[in-house]
Enzyme design. Structure first.
Site, short mmCIF file in Angstrom:
data_model
loop_
_atom_site.label_atom_id
_atom_site.label_comp_id
_atom_site.label_asym_id
_atom_site.label_seq_id
_atom_site.Cartn_x
_atom_site.Cartn_y
_atom_site.Cartn_z
N HIS A 161 -5.17 -45.69 39.20
CA HIS A 161 -4.10 -46.65 38.88
C HIS A 161 -4.69 -47.88 38.15
CE1 HIS A 161 -0.78 -49.43 39.72
NE2 HIS A 161 -0.16 -48.59 40.52
N GLU B 229 -2.08 -45.24 33.96
CA GLU B 229 -2.67 -44.52 35.09
C GLU B 229 -2.71 -43.01 34.84
OE1 GLU B 229 -0.14 -45.64 38.42
OE2 GLU B 229 0.37 -47.49 37.39
O1 TA6 Z 1 2.25 -47.12 39.36
C1 TA6 Z 1 3.37 -47.92 39.37
C2 TA6 Z 1 3.74 -48.23 40.81
O2 TA6 Z 1 4.00 -47.06 41.52
C3 TA6 Z 1 4.93 -49.19 40.77
O3 TA6 Z 1 6.13 -48.59 41.17
C4 TA6 Z 1 4.48 -50.36 41.60
O4 TA6 Z 1 5.01 -50.41 42.82
C5 TA6 Z 1 2.96 -50.24 41.55
O5 TA6 Z 1 2.66 -48.90 41.46
C6 TA6 Z 1 2.13 -50.98 42.58
O6 TA6 Z 1 2.24 -50.46 43.85
P1 TA6 Z 1 1.60 -51.22 45.09
O7 TA6 Z 1 1.86 -50.35 46.27
O8 TA6 Z 1 0.14 -51.38 44.80
O9 TA6 Z 1 2.30 -52.56 45.16
#
Ligand code: TA6
Length: 287
Positions: A163, A262
């Site tokens: 990510h 990601e």
């Molecule tokens: O990758 C995008 C995502 O899934 C978004 O929906 C957002 O929530 C982000 O990841 C971050 O997630 P987190 O659990 O680290 O706040």
């Protein structure tokens, strides 16, 4: 993050030290080709700077380094699932303590290997025996490979994401391209031009993205290529202002200088039979 300033706990080789960041143990690489920092908590890359270039990885100025919650910024390892497929969101790997398994180095760079295996605690969350290895190849580029092995006796379904939060000069002057002709947003499939700019929150899965997606970071006059393998999509995320203001671990204007691109298996569609392996990787190439 000024990786060179972190206090040293142990010297492992010419290029590799273990240092400390608040409560966390961090493997630090200072090599003629690049500088990098990797937290054992989460198996999380915190920083990667090719020599002579700007930092490529964004880290929140309000990130929590206590080991009590996932780190905001860097490269969170979302595994064994992506998003809210189960609890906790984005899996447990990003909040687990990984083990430094091996480090190797030569004139071209350094390879760090971290490992994670099932424990009584992980089996409560996810009833599978597994071995996961993160290989971090630090050189002119950074390649992160997550190798998942089913060490149990029944099949397992996995997903996940590397990510990556990229450090960009100004989100208003940023374009991500090579994303393919459709995206999924809030569960709905929509046509895409294969490119996106940012004028508000973006949270999309691009299932047809090319193997290499491109971030044009115009404000920094650079291009970052992100080369992925073993994924079935690329997730592009910027929370924009309202969501950023709602996050305790992100500065209100933090969204201006980051974008996530990601390498993801977004739907838990990889089936591993006993003994089988899967590799998900991402490589950051800064031009
Ligand atoms: O990758 C995008 C995502 O899934 C978004 O929906 C957002 O929530 C982000 O990841 C971050 O997630 P987190 O659990 O680290 O706040």
């Amino acid at each position: 993050m000024d990786v060179k300033q972190l206090p040293t706990l142990a010297v492992l080789s010419d290029y590799v030290t273990v240092c400390e960041l608040d409560g966390l143990k961090v493997v630090r690489v200072i090599h003629p080709k690049a500088t990098a920092a990797i937290s054992l908590f989460g198996g999380h890359v915190l920083s990667f700077t090719p020599t002579g270039k700007k930092e490529t990885i964004w880290m929140s100025g309000k990130a929590d380094f206590t080991g009590n919650k996932a780190i905001r910024g860097g490269i969170p390892v979302c595994w064994p699932w992506f998003g809210k497929a189960a609890e906790p969101s984005h899996g447990f790997a990003r909040t687990s303590e990984w083990t430094l398994n091996e480090h190797r180095e030569n004139d071209e760079g350094v390879i760090i290997s971290l490992t994670l295996s099932d424990t009584a605690e992980t089996r409560v969350i996810w009833p599978h025996a597994f071995h996961a290895e993160l290989l971090m190849e630090v050189s002119d580029t950074l390649k992160v490979s997550l190798v998942s092995t089913n060490t149990g006796e029944s099949a397992m379904q996995i997903g996940g994401a590397l990510h990556t939060y990229f450090n960009i000069g100004d989100i208003h002057q940023t374009t991500v391209s090579e994303l393919g002709n459709e995206y999924i947003e809030a569960g709905e499939r929509k046509p895409s031009t294969g490119k996106t700019t940012f004028e508000g929150e973006v949270d999309r899965i691009y299932p047809q993205a090319a193997d290499t997606v491109i971030i044009e970071d115009a404000a920094n006059q650079r291009r970052i290529e992100v080369s992925n393998q073993g994924n079935n999509g690329v997730v592009v995320w910027n929370p924009w202002q309202t969501l950023a203001e709602g996050m305790a671990d992100m500065e209100d204007d933090g969204f201006l200088t980051m974008v996530c691109a990601e390498s993801a298996v977004y739907d838990r569609s990889v089936t591993l039979q006993p003994g089988e392996k899967h590799t998900l990787s991402t490589e950051v190439i800064c031009k």
